[in-house]
Scaffold this motif. Structure first.
Motif, PDB file in Angstrom:
ATOM      1  N   ALA B 128       0.839  -1.209   0.000  1.00  0.00           N
ATOM      2  CA  ALA B 128       0.000   0.000   0.000  1.00  0.00           C
ATOM      3  C   ALA B 128       0.873   1.258   0.000  1.00  0.00           C
ATOM      4  O   ALA B 128       0.610   2.217  -0.742  1.00  0.00           O
ATOM      5  N   GLN B 129       1.922   1.241   0.821  1.00  0.00           N
ATOM      6  CA  GLN B 129       2.786   2.432   0.928  1.00  0.00           C
ATOM      7  C   GLN B 129       3.511   2.710  -0.392  1.00  0.00           C
ATOM      8  O   GLN B 129       3.490   3.838  -0.900  1.00  0.00           O
ATOM      9  N   GLY B 131       2.753   1.443  -3.345  1.00  0.00           N
ATOM     10  CA  GLY B 131       1.750   1.676  -4.392  1.00  0.00           C
ATOM     11  C   GLY B 131       1.253   3.107  -4.392  1.00  0.00           C
ATOM     12  O   GLY B 131       1.122   3.739  -5.452  1.00  0.00           O
ATOM     13  N   SER B 132       1.008   3.653  -3.209  1.00  0.00           N
ATOM     14  CA  SER B 132       0.533   5.047  -3.171  1.00  0.00           C
ATOM     15  C   SER B 132       1.653   6.007  -3.560  1.00  0.00           C
ATOM     16  O   SER B 132       1.403   7.068  -4.136  1.00  0.00           O
ATOM     17  N   GLY B 228       3.583  -3.385  -5.063  1.00  0.00           N
ATOM     18  CA  GLY B 228       3.422  -1.928  -4.963  1.00  0.00           C
ATOM     19  C   GLY B 228       4.048  -1.192  -6.133  1.00  0.00           C
ATOM     20  O   GLY B 228       3.471  -0.241  -6.651  1.00  0.00           O
ATOM     21  N   VAL B 231       1.979  -0.861  -9.478  1.00  0.00           N
ATOM     22  CA  VAL B 231       0.617  -0.298  -9.403  1.00  0.00           C
ATOM     23  C   VAL B 231       0.361   0.632 -10.584  1.00  0.00           C
ATOM     24  O   VAL B 231       1.224   1.417 -10.974  1.00  0.00           O
ATOM     25  N   SER B 235      -6.389   4.888  -6.540  1.00  0.00           N
ATOM     26  CA  SER B 235      -6.581   4.166  -5.279  1.00  0.00           C
ATOM     27  C   SER B 235      -7.046   2.732  -5.518  1.00  0.00           C
ATOM     28  O   SER B 235      -6.743   1.842  -4.726  1.00  0.00           O
ATOM     29  N   VAL B 238      -4.046   0.669  -5.910  1.00  0.00           N
ATOM     30  CA  VAL B 238      -3.366   0.445  -4.628  1.00  0.00           C
ATOM     31  C   VAL B 238      -4.075  -0.672  -3.857  1.00  0.00           C
ATOM     32  O   VAL B 238      -3.438  -1.558  -3.282  1.00  0.00           O
ATOM     33  N   THR B 242      -2.495  -4.318  -2.717  1.00  0.00           N
ATOM     34  CA  THR B 242      -2.499  -4.809  -1.332  1.00  0.00           C
ATOM     35  C   THR B 242      -3.007  -6.251  -1.294  1.00  0.00           C
ATOM     36  O   THR B 242      -2.398  -7.122  -0.666  1.00  0.00           O
TER      37      THR B 242
END
Lengths: 246, 271
Positions: B128-129, B131-132, B228, B231, B235, B238, B242
């Motif tokens: 998530a980290q 990917g964002s 990640g 991606v 969102s 993301v 995950t």
């Protein structure tokens, strides 16, 4: 000198950039305009080697960007600054560390010199006291100015600005354009600026290119823009809609 | 009038329905192997960023302690209760309960369940980290500052995960074994001296346990970070990353568990 030769980029088999060829001489400032989704940001990312095209080449000062090895591309990127459309500030670092990041990566300066350079940049963007703050504590305009400071802190000879005034109020936009103008006049940088604020980039660019649906519709000097009859160019330059042009 | 789209023959469609997932799996494995190779390259040759490594040690290790303690503690209690109950019904002899439980913990449960928990808590967080960071162009900004994303983002997580996976697995063995001992004592009256029987446990079990912990610790960050780094979109991408990270890490843990156990027994038979 930046040269883009026959660049084509496909997305799921559909061309999103079609056979783009243009050159940006050293010290000149190109304004890249066009409707949203035309491929302007993509072209900018291809020029700096972040996205690989399906066809075509990009050379910067004679070096083919896509033929360089890891060390050579790193050296080239030390000579390029980039202000991203969505700021792209590192959210796990405070403002001072964000601005210091390219200098630390370059590894030429000591921490004292880096701190002095960071403060100098913060002063120049009129945000002298926010070094300890994190990006999520800043407004959009402040983030843009911090992102600008990070892009120019290593004093790169080439700078790319991807929509530097998107979503900003007119006062902040004019401050940003003043910073861009200062970069051109004081540092003599070669730049490419994507913007929808035509009045703003008229002052800082000497050449203009218009992209529409992945195609380069027009490319020329300010005089050539003002004398062209191409309707899309006129619409953008003069701010008319189709209806108003009749 | 526009021509109707040509319909694919049935056998082509059947082949495509098999081929598409195969190609997807092959691409995923190729991407993971590439990231793993780059991670090893930068681990050996890159600049060590100790502050980032310590930050990740805290994130992966300290912040997982309670989670691991609860999961493995309860698992130990459940296993001992079930095993004790069955043993009481069949033989009534609970002398081997502690020794065999420790062997089972070391060989399978402690490293595998700890790795599964790390995949869930840490792997999803890494995907998530990163990917964002991809969707907000921070990874592009890293590359524009001449920083390699694998070197800057994956290597500290890789090193910290290896260390903490081993530490947490040892911790998991202790917690689970003690929790099991308490249940054995309170539910079945097994005294602690009998339960803490080490005669079934040898160096082979310890080696298998530590090897699995080390391999799982190296695998989880590579798979999660890879999810990640690739991606696309916003969102939604993301979120998908995950899920992909947790699924792929869990699958990898189970498959590697089988492979390491198999190799372990081959080695044991050779000795």
């Amino acid at each position: 000198m930046i040269e883009v030769h026959n660049v084509t980029k496909l997305h799921f088999g559909r061309p999103v950039l079609k056979d783009i060829t243009l050159s940006i001489p050293e010290g000149s400032n190109l304004g890249l305009i066009g409707p949203g989704g035309a491929g302007k940001s993509l072209l900018l990312k291809i020029i700096c080697g972040l996205v690989v095209p399906d066809e075509g080449t990009v050379t910067i000062d004679g070096q083919d960007v896509f033929e360089l090895d890891e060390i050579e591309i790193a050296k080239l990127r030390f000579r390029i600054g980039m202000l991203f459309q969505n700021y792209a500030l590192f959210d796990f670092m405070n403002v001072a560390d964000n601005i210091a990041f390219p200098l630390r990566q370059e590894g030429k300066l000591g921490e004292d010199e880096i701190a002095a350079k960071v403060q100098e940049q913060l002063d120049s963007v009129d945000l002298p006291t926010i070094g300890h703050q994190f990006p999520n504590e800043l407004s959009g305009g402040m983030k843009k100015r911090v992102s600008f400071a990070r892009a120019v802190v290593p004093e790169p000879p080439i700078v790319f600005y991807d929509d530097p005034t998107a979503g900003l109020d007119p006062v902040t936009s004019s401050k940003i354009f003043l910073l861009l103008k200062a970069m051109r006049d004081e540092k003599g940088v070669t730049s490419v600026t994507i913007s929808h604020d035509i009045e703003g980039i008229k002052d800082i660019c000497d050449n203009f290119a218009l992209l529409d649906r992945g195609e380069l519709i027009f490319w020329g000097s300010r005089d050539e823009v003002e004398s062209t009859d191409l309707s899309l160019v006129r619409q953008f330059w003069d701010g008319f809609s189709d209806d108003e042009l009749g | 009038m526009a021509a109707a789209p040509e319909r694919m023959p049935l056998h082509h469609r059947m082949l495509a329905s098999v081929g598409e997932p195969v190609i997807h799996v092959a691409d995923t494995v190729k991407g993971i192997m590439r990231t793993f190779a780059l991670t090893l390259h930068y681990t050996l040759r890159g600049r060590k960023r100790w502050d980032a490594i310590f930050e990740q040690l805290h994130e992966i290790g300290n912040r997982s302690v309670i989670f691991i303690a609860f999961t493995l503690g309860f698992l130990g209690m459940i296993l001992i209760y079930q095993a004790g109950y069955q043993a009481m019904k069949i033989t009534g002899d609970l002398q081997l309960l502690g020794g065999l439980f420790l062997q089972l913990l070391l060989r399978v449960f402690a490293p595998t369940i700890t790795a599964m928990m790390l995949a869930t808590r840490v792997g999803s967080g890494m995907a998530a980290q990163i990917g964002s960071m991809v969707v907000t162009e921070q990874v592009d900004a890293l590359r524009m500052c001449a920083a390699q994303p694998v070197d800057y983002l994956v290597v500290p997580r890789f090193l910290a995960s290896i260390v903490m996976s081993v530490v947490l697995t040892i911790f998991a063995v202790l917690v689970s074994y003690l929790a099991g001992a308490m249940v054995a004592n309170t539910a079945f009256g097994v005294n602690f001296y009998t339960f803490f029987d080490m005669s079934f446990v040898g160096w082979f079990d310890v080696n298998i346990c530590l090897t699995k912990a080390l391999v799982f610790g190296a695998t989880i960050p590579v798979i999660a970070c890879q999810a990640g780094l690739i991606v696309t979109g916003g969102s939604e991408g993301v979120g998908q990353a995950t899920t992909t990270a947790v699924v792929n890490c869990s699958l990898a843990v189970v498959i590697l568990d089988f492979v390491i156990s198999g190799l372990g027994y081959v080695v044991l038979n050779l000795l």
